[in-house]
Design a protein around this motif. Sequence first.
Motif, PDB file in Angstrom:
ATOM      1  N   PRO A 201      16.410 -85.147  25.925  1.00 53.90           N
ATOM      2  CA  PRO A 201      17.860 -84.948  26.003  1.00 53.90           C
ATOM      3  C   PRO A 201      18.642 -85.388  24.765  1.00 53.90           C
ATOM      4  O   PRO A 201      19.588 -84.703  24.362  1.00 53.90           O
ATOM      5  CB  PRO A 201      18.291 -85.735  27.232  1.00 53.90           C
ATOM      6  N   ILE A 202      18.221 -86.487  24.170  1.00 59.82           N
ATOM      7  CA  ILE A 202      18.975 -86.948  22.988  1.00 59.82           C
ATOM      8  C   ILE A 202      18.759 -85.969  21.831  1.00 59.82           C
ATOM      9  O   ILE A 202      19.685 -85.642  21.092  1.00 59.82           O
ATOM     10  CB  ILE A 202      18.553 -88.386  22.599  1.00 59.82           C
ATOM     11  N   ALA A 203      17.521 -85.472  21.721  1.00 54.69           N
ATOM     12  CA  ALA A 203      17.224 -84.503  20.660  1.00 54.69           C
ATOM     13  C   ALA A 203      17.980 -83.186  20.893  1.00 54.69           C
ATOM     14  O   ALA A 203      18.503 -82.588  19.945  1.00 54.69           O
ATOM     15  CB  ALA A 203      15.720 -84.256  20.591  1.00 54.69           C
ATOM     16  N   VAL A 204      18.054 -82.759  22.146  1.00 51.73           N
ATOM     17  CA  VAL A 204      18.783 -81.516  22.460  1.00 51.73           C
ATOM     18  C   VAL A 204      20.255 -81.657  22.076  1.00 51.73           C
ATOM     19  O   VAL A 204      20.836 -80.792  21.412  1.00 51.73           O
ATOM     20  CB  VAL A 204      18.638 -81.151  23.960  1.00 51.73           C
ATOM     21  N   ARG A 205      20.853 -82.774  22.484  1.00 55.22           N
ATOM     22  CA  ARG A 205      22.273 -83.006  22.153  1.00 55.22           C
ATOM     23  C   ARG A 205      22.485 -83.071  20.634  1.00 55.22           C
ATOM     24  O   ARG A 205      23.441 -82.512  20.108  1.00 55.22           O
ATOM     25  CB  ARG A 205      22.734 -84.339  22.725  1.00 55.22           C
ATOM     26  N   ALA A 206      21.577 -83.785  19.967  1.00 52.83           N
ATOM     27  CA  ALA A 206      21.727 -83.955  18.517  1.00 52.83           C
ATOM     28  C   ALA A 206      21.566 -82.611  17.805  1.00 52.83           C
ATOM     29  O   ALA A 206      22.272 -82.330  16.826  1.00 52.83           O
ATOM     30  CB  ALA A 206      20.704 -84.966  18.009  1.00 52.83           C
ATOM     31  N   ALA A 207      20.651 -81.775  18.298  1.00 54.57           N
ATOM     32  CA  ALA A 207      20.444 -80.462  17.675  1.00 54.57           C
ATOM     33  C   ALA A 207      21.682 -79.576  17.860  1.00 54.57           C
ATOM     34  O   ALA A 207      22.136 -78.903  16.926  1.00 54.57           O
ATOM     35  CB  ALA A 207      19.208 -79.781  18.274  1.00 54.57           C
ATOM     36  N   PHE A 234      14.562 -90.808  15.635  1.00 54.33           N
ATOM     37  CA  PHE A 234      13.431 -91.726  15.440  1.00 54.33           C
ATOM     38  C   PHE A 234      13.707 -93.113  16.016  1.00 54.33           C
ATOM     39  O   PHE A 234      12.811 -93.948  16.085  1.00 54.33           O
ATOM     40  CB  PHE A 234      13.052 -91.792  13.951  1.00 54.33           C
ATOM     41  N   ALA A 235      14.950 -93.343  16.440  1.00 52.38           N
ATOM     42  CA  ALA A 235      15.274 -94.620  17.090  1.00 52.38           C
ATOM     43  C   ALA A 235      15.183 -94.493  18.609  1.00 52.38           C
ATOM     44  O   ALA A 235      15.615 -95.376  19.337  1.00 52.38           O
ATOM     45  CB  ALA A 235      16.683 -95.052  16.677  1.00 52.38           C
ATOM     46  N   THR A 236      14.633 -93.382  19.119  1.00 52.17           N
ATOM     47  CA  THR A 236      14.623 -93.170  20.572  1.00 52.17           C
ATOM     48  C   THR A 236      13.217 -93.347  21.162  1.00 52.17           C
ATOM     49  O   THR A 236      12.209 -93.110  20.491  1.00 52.17           O
ATOM     50  CB  THR A 236      15.110 -91.743  20.942  1.00 52.17           C
ATOM     51  N   GLU A 237      13.214 -93.712  22.446  1.00 58.25           N
ATOM     52  CA  GLU A 237      11.936 -93.792  23.175  1.00 58.25           C
ATOM     53  C   GLU A 237      11.369 -92.389  23.367  1.00 58.25           C
ATOM     54  O   GLU A 237      10.153 -92.197  23.430  1.00 58.25           O
ATOM     55  CB  GLU A 237      12.154 -94.439  24.545  1.00 58.25           C
ATOM     56  N   GLU A 241       7.568 -91.001  22.932  1.00 56.37           N
ATOM     57  CA  GLU A 241       6.831 -90.337  24.005  1.00 56.37           C
ATOM     58  C   GLU A 241       6.409 -88.919  23.581  1.00 56.37           C
ATOM     59  O   GLU A 241       5.262 -88.525  23.769  1.00 56.37           O
ATOM     60  CB  GLU A 241       7.702 -90.285  25.280  1.00 56.37           C
ATOM     61  N   GLY A 242       7.340 -88.164  23.004  1.00 51.30           N
ATOM     62  CA  GLY A 242       7.045 -86.770  22.623  1.00 51.30           C
ATOM     63  C   GLY A 242       5.910 -86.700  21.610  1.00 51.30           C
ATOM     64  O   GLY A 242       4.953 -85.928  21.783  1.00 51.30           O
ATOM     65  N   MET A 243       6.008 -87.487  20.563  1.00 51.91           N
ATOM     66  CA  MET A 243       4.969 -87.433  19.526  1.00 51.91           C
ATOM     67  C   MET A 243       3.687 -88.113  20.000  1.00 51.91           C
ATOM     68  O   MET A 243       2.584 -87.667  19.684  1.00 51.91           O
ATOM     69  CB  MET A 243       5.479 -88.065  18.235  1.00 51.91           C
ATOM     70  N   ARG A 250      -2.059 -85.224  25.495  1.00 45.68           N
ATOM     71  CA  ARG A 250      -1.683 -85.243  26.915  1.00 45.68           C
ATOM     72  C   ARG A 250      -0.298 -84.638  27.064  1.00 45.68           C
ATOM     73  O   ARG A 250       0.402 -84.401  26.068  1.00 45.68           O
ATOM     74  CB  ARG A 250      -1.704 -86.679  27.446  1.00 45.68           C
ATOM     75  N   LYS A 251       0.093 -84.363  28.331  1.00 43.86           N
ATOM     76  CA  LYS A 251       1.433 -83.837  28.569  1.00 43.86           C
ATOM     77  C   LYS A 251       2.453 -84.973  28.495  1.00 43.86           C
ATOM     78  O   LYS A 251       2.120 -86.131  28.801  1.00 43.86           O
ATOM     79  CB  LYS A 251       1.489 -83.202  29.967  1.00 43.86           C
ATOM     80  N   VAL A 252       3.669 -84.627  28.125  1.00 46.66           N
ATOM     81  CA  VAL A 252       4.764 -85.605  28.159  1.00 46.66           C
ATOM     82  C   VAL A 252       4.928 -86.070  29.596  1.00 46.66           C
ATOM     83  O   VAL A 252       4.968 -85.246  30.518  1.00 46.66           O
ATOM     84  CB  VAL A 252       6.070 -84.948  27.642  1.00 46.66           C
ATOM     85  N   THR A 253       5.017 -87.397  29.787  1.00 44.14           N
ATOM     86  CA  THR A 253       5.147 -87.875  31.172  1.00 44.14           C
ATOM     87  C   THR A 253       6.603 -87.834  31.646  1.00 44.14           C
ATOM     88  O   THR A 253       6.879 -87.935  32.826  1.00 44.14           O
ATOM     89  CB  THR A 253       4.600 -89.315  31.312  1.00 44.14           C
TER      90      THR A 253
END
Length: 258
Positions: A201-207, A234-237, A241-243, A250-253
Amino acid sequence: MEMVLYEATGSIGTITINRPKALNALCSQVLDELNEILDQVDLETVRCLIVTGAGEKSFVAGADISEMSTLSKEEGEAFGKKGNDVFLKLEAFPIPVIAAVNGFALGGGCELAMACDIRYCSENALFGQPEVGLGITPGFGGTQRLARIVGPGRAKEMVLGARNIKAEEAYRIGLVNAVFPAEELIPAVQKLAAKIAGNAPIAVRAAKKAMNEGASLPIAQAVVCEEKAFGSCFATEDQKEGMGAFLEKRKVTGFVNK
Ligand code: CAA
């Protein structure tokens, strides 16, 4: 709220313009209610917003012509500002907004759809800026956003010629992303909304923010918007998790919005 409905199901919120007897025309009350609803969306849980119109015939058939018919010059300008303020708020809304255009999208209706990030429509949709035929110009962003989306030549043909276009042409010129049979429109929009809501979500908003802010800047300044957005992730959890999921095969949990 009576002229605009809001419902949130899980991470997807749906706003419905609800004046079907007037083909969902935008009167002042609709604009006020839309404005209030945007303030009430719970951004902790809702990750994508859908905007549609009540009934099977119309998304929004324009600003309310009865209400506008007696406006003075000053009142006309204030009414334009009222619509523009709400649509600017929608355009800059922190989460993505998808227009589900289920019929007429004329005047203020086309302008509402254009203030959304992505537009899907039904086969019976009709788009246009018919204002010059009423003796006015478009007033809620149509003289500006249409050209940015479809280019100045096509925008001027539609605005100056008051030429309405059907769904297929809207698709061909890039005004809508996709066209669906009426009964498939909302499921298709919900599917896209769920896909968006499932991403970090943070990446979506930032994009979204970087794309919007950069759109009116020279490219050298625009990419700075991107660098800030990129760096902030890069300051986000969620980035960990994604990387991490990719590297651990594995899949993103689940993204936690942190
Ligand atoms: N404002 C107020 N009322 C509207 C309306 C509008 N923009 N569009 C439709 N309605 C009302 C009609 O007056 C009618 O009400 P009544 O039943 O009380 O008479 C009702 O909705 C149903 O409309 P129609 O009977 O006209 O339905 P139709 O199927 O025959 O035609 C239509 C549909 C082609 C969309 C036609 O209604 C129409 O041309 N509407 C106006 C479209 C328009 O010009 N929009 C631009 C408005 S100006 C603007 O939006 C300025 C801006 O940029 C901010």
